[in-house]
Design a protein around this motif. Sequence first.
Motif, PDB file in Angstrom:
ATOM      1  N   PHE A 160      51.366  38.092  35.680  1.00 20.39           N
ATOM      2  CA  PHE A 160      49.651  37.770  35.642  1.00 20.39           C
ATOM      3  C   PHE A 160      49.045  37.368  34.050  1.00 20.39           C
ATOM      4  O   PHE A 160      49.812  37.770  33.266  1.00 20.39           O
ATOM      5  CB  PHE A 160      49.055  39.383  35.637  1.00 20.39           C
ATOM      6  N   SER A 175      45.400  37.574  31.850  1.00 20.30           N
ATOM      7  CA  SER A 175      44.628  37.987  31.769  1.00 20.30           C
ATOM      8  C   SER A 175      43.739  38.137  31.030  1.00 20.30           C
ATOM      9  O   SER A 175      44.411  37.766  29.802  1.00 20.30           O
ATOM     10  CB  SER A 175      44.357  39.827  31.859  1.00 20.30           C
ATOM     11  N   CYS A 216      41.698  38.674  35.916  1.00 17.34           N
ATOM     12  CA  CYS A 216      42.602  38.244  35.840  1.00 17.34           C
ATOM     13  C   CYS A 216      42.389  36.997  36.107  1.00 17.34           C
ATOM     14  O   CYS A 216      41.589  36.355  37.768  1.00 17.34           O
ATOM     15  CB  CYS A 216      43.437  38.879  37.775  1.00 17.34           C
ATOM     16  N   ARG A 271      47.604  35.125  39.594  1.00 14.59           N
ATOM     17  CA  ARG A 271      48.945  36.170  39.418  1.00 14.59           C
ATOM     18  C   ARG A 271      49.808  34.864  40.418  1.00 14.59           C
ATOM     19  O   ARG A 271      50.080  34.054  41.246  1.00 14.59           O
ATOM     20  CB  ARG A 271      48.729  36.988  41.062  1.00 14.59           C
TER      21      ARG A 271
END
Length: 286
Positions: free
Chosen positions: A118, A120, A129, A132
């Motif tokens: 991820f 963020s 976030c 992904r």
Amino acid sequence: MTRHQTVEAGAPVPGAAATGARAVERATMLLSLVGRGGDGGATLASLVAGGGLSKATTRRLLLALMRGRLVEQDATSRRYRLGPETFVLGQLARRHDMTALAADSLRRLSAATGDTSFVSARHGLFVACLHREEGAHPVRTHALKAGDQQPLGVGAGSLAILAALPEAERDAAIDNLAPDYAARPGYSADIVRGDVARAQRDGHALNPGRFVTGSWGIGVPVRYPDGCVACALSIAAVDGRMGEARRPGIAALIHAEAAVVEARLADTFRPLNQLPLNPNRETRHE
């Protein structure tokens, strides 16, 4: 200014600048709160509560933001959402696009580990976030998806960002978020402080399955050239794949990719006096 003094035309009125700056700060705070409402929007009541302003002041600032097309109001639900101008401004700020800057790194992390990675970024007292990247391992964690927001300190990437903040800013954030932590199983302000201390000691943040049971994560901050936190890279996996023997290797991989993203940021944010006068001309080395 005494009662007999006059103000020259065009001269600043004492306190006017401070009042204007305060209005801007309040408006940007409301804009941030509206953004946290996501696609569902935010109610006026939630914005009043979250901003700590009166209903009349909140409404007045929202109307100003609406005139600037930074906020819009749904005609049916009466909820507030980010307006079209925020999208335009976001497109103009492409050099801050952490998703694009970190995309290759996330692909490499997920390919090397088989787990989910991820990127963020901080959004006020929260961390969102941005992207992904799935790994190839068939057993995956679904603790976080793009667009999800959590308070600073909740989750590996969020904790990595919190631990990298200046001490005074970090302490203020934890104090402000104490009620939110208390409402979450397994969290409290003291627990988060302990997590921060551990992250600073180890050089990476560890979420030991506290955010979602059975889902562990490791996070590392990414910094701008001036040292401020830009974002965080993290990897999450089911607890059986995050044993003590494997964690140092995962942390090392994330650190390596964080350095790659930081190098890209350093190039993107080079001072103007370091940029070539003619960007189409190659530099010659004698």
